[in-house]
Design an enzyme around this catalytic site. Structure first.
Site, PDB file in Angstrom:
ATOM      1  CD  GLU A 230      46.078   0.312 -17.903  1.00 37.22           C
ATOM      2  OE1 GLU A 230      47.604  -0.245 -18.482  1.00 37.22           O
ATOM      3  OE2 GLU A 230      46.065   0.841 -16.774  1.00 37.22           O
TER       4      GLU A 230
ATOM      5  N   GLY B  84      56.308   4.206 -19.195  1.00 37.82           N
ATOM      6  CA  GLY B  84      57.012   3.687 -18.252  1.00 37.82           C
ATOM      7  C   GLY B  84      56.557   2.106 -17.610  1.00 37.82           C
TER       8      GLY B  84
ATOM      9  CG  PHE C  36      53.147   0.714  -8.822  1.00 38.82           C
ATOM     10  CD1 PHE C  36      51.801   0.471  -8.046  1.00 38.82           C
ATOM     11  CD2 PHE C  36      53.762  -0.971  -8.851  1.00 38.82           C
ATOM     12  CE1 PHE C  36      51.471  -0.459  -8.311  1.00 38.82           C
ATOM     13  CE2 PHE C  36      53.157  -1.493  -9.049  1.00 38.82           C
ATOM     14  CZ  PHE C  36      52.021  -2.235  -8.751  1.00 38.82           C
TER      15      PHE C  36
ATOM     16  CB  CYS D  35      63.725  -0.794  -7.122  1.00 42.16           C
ATOM     17  SG  CYS D  35      64.143  -2.029  -7.528  1.00 42.16           S
TER      18      CYS D  35
END
Ligand code: ZN
Length: 197
Positions: free
Chosen positions: A90, A17, A20, A146
């Site tokens: 990561e 994704g 955040f 968003c």
């Protein structure tokens, strides 16, 4: 919510994704549940990611877990011992050998859980992530909200533009955006600095 399959063979899970979106929290949730069940767990992160802490995987809301920083994907194989579960955070920052390393682990009956950005700040699939997503048995795409319109965000927008793909930062540098707001932002930037994006 992801529910672990009841099989004893190895497999690959990918949590992907935008920034955040809660990827690392989801990774930590899965790892913690494995630990509670007394499974042997090892977590890795790329050496490049030293935003918060040298040897911990830390999510944006400060959940954290011990991890081993490694310079190359193949270094993971030197540290797994008899791990039953391997977590990799990561994943997008690792080299292109990561898919092969994950396959090797899965074939050794290890449960491999990866978390990573699926796209970079230009909206392009990031590093080894497209390969990992193709090879994984289980894929979970998590979404942020968003920061412009409150819609479902799948993109990471970089507010201050340069050509550096690997740049660590937080809310001062990046925003989660939906497709429309991402494209609007990119159009403004293209006009401003005439980048070849
Ligand atoms: Zn939006």
């Amino acid at each position: 919510m992801f529910v672990e399959p009841r099989i004893e063979k190895g497999w690959i899970e990918v949590i992907c994704g935008s920034m955040f979106s809660g990827k690392t929290e989801e990774l930590i949730r899965r790892i913690n549940r494995a630990k509670i069940a007394h499974q042997k767990v090892v977590i890795f992160k790329p050496q490049i990611d030293v935003r918060y802490h040298e040897r911990k995987v830390v999510s944006h809301n400060d959940t954290q877990i011990d991890s081993i920083p490694v310079a190359k994907s193949k270094d993971i194989l030197d540290h797994i011992g008899n791990a039953e579960v391997v977590g990799i955070d990561e994943a997008q920052f690792f080299d292109m050998n990561l898919p092969e390393v994950c396959n090797l682990l899965a074939e050794k009956k290890v449960r491999v859980i990866l978390a990573g950005l699926d796209m970079d700040f230009k909206g392009i699939p990031f590093g080894p992530m497209p390969l990992l997503l193709s090879m994984a048995e289980y894929v979970t795409k998590v979404h942020a909200i968003c920061m412009q319109c409150g819609g479902v965000a799948g993109y990471t927008f970089k507010r201050i533009h340069n050509e550096q793909t690997v740049e660590l930062g937080e809310k001062d540098l990046y925003e989660a955006r939906c497709r429309t707001c991402f494209n609007e932002g990119m159009a403004v930037i293209r006009k401003q600095i005439k980048m070849d994006l």
